[in-house]
Design an enzyme around this catalytic site. Sequence first.
Site, PDB file in Angstrom:
ATOM      1  N   LYS A 115       0.857  -1.177   0.000  1.00 39.83           N
ATOM      2  CA  LYS A 115       0.000   0.000   0.000  1.00 39.83           C
ATOM      3  C   LYS A 115       0.899   1.236   0.000  1.00 39.83           C
ATOM      4  O   LYS A 115       1.904   1.273   0.717  1.00 39.83           O
ATOM      5  CB  LYS A 115      -0.885  -0.025   1.255  1.00 39.83           C
ATOM      6  CG  LYS A 115      -1.914   1.104   1.338  1.00 39.83           C
ATOM      7  CD  LYS A 115      -2.789   0.954   2.591  1.00 39.83           C
ATOM      8  CE  LYS A 115      -3.860   2.029   2.677  1.00 39.83           C
ATOM      9  NZ  LYS A 115      -4.750   1.846   3.848  1.00 39.83           N
TER      10      LYS A 115
ATOM     11  N   SER B 241      -9.686   2.060   3.059  1.00 40.88           N
ATOM     12  CA  SER B 241      -8.784   2.772   2.179  1.00 40.88           C
ATOM     13  C   SER B 241      -7.789   1.896   1.430  1.00 40.88           C
ATOM     14  O   SER B 241      -7.217   2.333   0.440  1.00 40.88           O
ATOM     15  CB  SER B 241      -8.007   3.800   3.003  1.00 40.88           C
ATOM     16  OG  SER B 241      -7.145   3.132   3.913  1.00 40.88           O
TER      17      SER B 241
ATOM     18  N   SER C 202      -9.984  -0.269   7.215  1.00 33.35           N
ATOM     19  CA  SER C 202      -9.360  -0.093   5.899  1.00 33.35           C
ATOM     20  C   SER C 202      -8.690  -1.324   5.303  1.00 33.35           C
ATOM     21  O   SER C 202      -8.317  -1.315   4.131  1.00 33.35           O
ATOM     22  CB  SER C 202      -8.350   1.055   5.939  1.00 33.35           C
ATOM     23  OG  SER C 202      -9.020   2.291   5.858  1.00 33.35           O
TER      24      SER C 202
END
Lengths: 478, 483
Positions: free
Chosen positions: B76, B151, B175
């Site tokens: 990420k 997210s 997330s």
Amino acid sequence: MEWETVIGLEIHAQLATHSKIFSGAATAYGADPNTQACAIDLGLPGVLPVLNRETVRMAAMFGLAIGAEVARRSVFARKNYFYPDLPKGYQISQYELPVVQRGQLTIELEDGVSKVIGITRAHLEEDAGKSLHEDFQGLSGIDLNRAGTPLLEIVSEPDLRSAKEAVAYMKKLHQMVVYLGICDGNMQEGSFRCDANVSVRRKGDPKFGTRAEIKNLNSFRFVERAIEFEIERQIDLIEGGGKVVQETRLYDPDKGETRSMRGKEEANDYRYFPDPDLLPLVLDDAFIDTARASLPELPDIKKQRFTDQYGLSSYDAGVLTASRALADYYEAVVMALGGEAKLCANWVMGDLSAFLNKDNRDIDHSPVDPTSLAGLLRRIQDRTISGKIAKDVFEAMWAGEGHADAIIEQRGLRQITDSSAIEKVIDDVIAANPDQLAQYRAGKDKLFGFFVGQVMKLSKGKANPQQVNDLLTQKLKG
Amino acid sequence: MHHKTIVQLSAALAAGECSSEELTRAFLERIERFNPPLNAFITVTAESALAQARAADQRRRRGEAQPLTGVPIAHKDIFCTDGVRTSCGSRMLDPFIAPYDATVVERLAAAGAVMLGKTNLDEFAMGSSNETSFYGPVRNPWDLEAVPGGSSGGSAAAVAARLTPGATGTDTGGSIRQPAALCGITGIKPTYGRVSRWGMIAYASSLDQGGPLARTAADCALLLGAMAGFDPSDSTSVDRPVPDYATLLDRPLAGLKIGLPKEYFGEGLDSAVAQVVEEAIAEYRRLGAETVEVSLPNSALAIPAYYVIAPAECSSNLARFDGVRYGHRCEDPKDLLDLYTRSRAEGFGSEVKRRILVGTFVLSAGYYDAYYLKAQQIRRLISDDFRRAFEQVDVIAGPTSPTVAFNLGEKVDDPITMYLSDIYTIAVNLAGLPGLSMPVGFVGQRPVGLQLIGNYFAEDRLLNVAHRYQQTTDWHERSPAGF
């Protein structure tokens, strides 16, 4: 109208650690800009603080030294504000729960009266960097070497009643942190600096007046002058029908005045909240015991001991214990000499201090070490040289010419203690000054000094003064 | 090859069926082909990936291979990666090249994993749909009209579309778990303090926690085993040994007590999702587990408390992005104030600004007690709810999200509705507990996730409970059409 001044001081003492409070970067002063700032100090994305254990030990030592409560649990908080030399946009400090709470310091005023000053709290925090506004053609430079340097902020109660008291408190605190070895006390480099909260009120008024905070005072003299100026400014203002406003003021040492920096309405809302990157600081008994065990003898106790053990006056003991280094030096001289505490005190406070001042050196950098000084004093003690000659020998030692004995031999300064030799000199002097002799014998006693002077001159100062006195008294009688 | 799980790829590499270089090349090719419609990657590091793969192959030849040696993964884009842009999905950090590796990145590299690139995310991890990224929204491989969740939407979409066998994510309020659910994969948010936050760009420091996303619990066990552990650089990381998760997967479920919080099955839960979740729970009963109803009475307070605490921390955490030292700086600033205001106005998107404003407000003098302190009190109540529940049960199960993936643009202008999509995940962060989401079925063509919540440091139990389910079901093996 009688006015009373109320002063509280906030003092920032830079802790003498090798590395920063939340990073491993070095704290040495004077490095090239931004060479002592690591990713953490630069506030890069993703970095996290890790508390330097040594700063906690130092804070605990300070707390114990001022009889304060060392908090078993204290909390780091973020003080949020934007400034270019504050890399993270917040300063990590302590707010609601500081590590040191409720201590006190006893100061001695000029009239010899003692006064206890309350210390509200002392907390750990990080310093910001420096903004440099010169040399960048209208732009500003930022040096983050200082960012993250550990500070102990020491906040007094509003117990101080004059600029002189404020200075006495600040000096005492300075002595304390240097004694503890937790701060180098260097005020020029900003290691020990002060903000002063000053207000005035009519004598007897139970309420405090509105205060002004004077920022960043970095010398004892500035503190005294800034506060004195501020007291007068506030009194004039009120007596002129005006009102003191709560504000931050800056002291201008060139003009000797304070001026407004920002008012209360411009004051930041720092939005303090506990720093989620740091766990609450929890100290157990073992940690506090270790800090206690590492406490040196504190100044007041040392001073008392010097009067008791060495028979010194309170004044002498105070001078000799003003710094730990001076006190250690003194004790080393006494020990090397094996006594004569008063003689040692006179020399350390007299010639040695004068020479240190003249060369602007501190005691740790004295070219004459305690053993050498004791070597010189031993020769006074055993009457090899007089105190007066010793001053010349000391000067030579200071200049690096070697030990006292070598200098005495080399220069032939050994004191004349042979009575017949001294008598011979006295006879010569008397023979050469018949007029003075006549006057003396006619009752002009003051001329005794003249004869002593002549004898010493003729003997190049080497004649033992006591013997000169005794023999001269006999001979002049006739 | 791309349909294989990490466990299978690890075995294939060990058996010499393929090299890491071949594997890496295959995934890079898939990324090139399938990323454009998905927008799951912000940065692809093809060259360094191949170099890492070759190095992994050499290590294997020297007999130094570990289970993850040569296995490709993605990070990420919130984890700092030395020499590689680390954008956090924001214009603010678009020009930022991190000068150091996050601990998670360093540990996975040390375990031999190969980094394919950096995945898309909601800007600064603030979002539940991956629509707030400066690099554009990510699409859900199961339905390109749908969001992947957020997210960690880029990581979840990339794993679901088989562009990478595994990826890292971060979870502040759901997330990892919510996008894992919406994309039909498995993801675990560990106990707070289990995985180091060093180098993980902070959104809300007291809630943020890194974790893996992969297709199966067994894969997550391998990745988490490499990521977890004490890190002296993170004062909130916990010094406690890491169990060998991969060897603890097979424990039988007989006697397991699963708590079903009645608050997670009430109003607001889509009935079709509820049905799929009920079916998964029925499967657990068949596997020998006992289910009991529990209550988490303060559940309704989790979202309001979260939207005070997280913005408060974010308003402070994001203060460092000021245009002074790195990141976006406005053109020709007039003065300091102009530099700050324009750099930040231009650098941050609207959701980030909203949270900074909320956070600044709740910490302000006069409001702190009413908002921030009150929210912290609620946080304690929520932790107490879980503590009481775990006195009765081993794990808690329920839906990960109240609905399946919604359409792009559907909730973007309605933050409150958007925030509700994390209603079952947020309390877990507030309590600091571990939570896992895994695929348990579909509504239409969109996946449904089951959330399993464990007691502190019970990651091994969660992975075990998920793994046993995946031994008797095949939801985790389904792959989206067209990829």
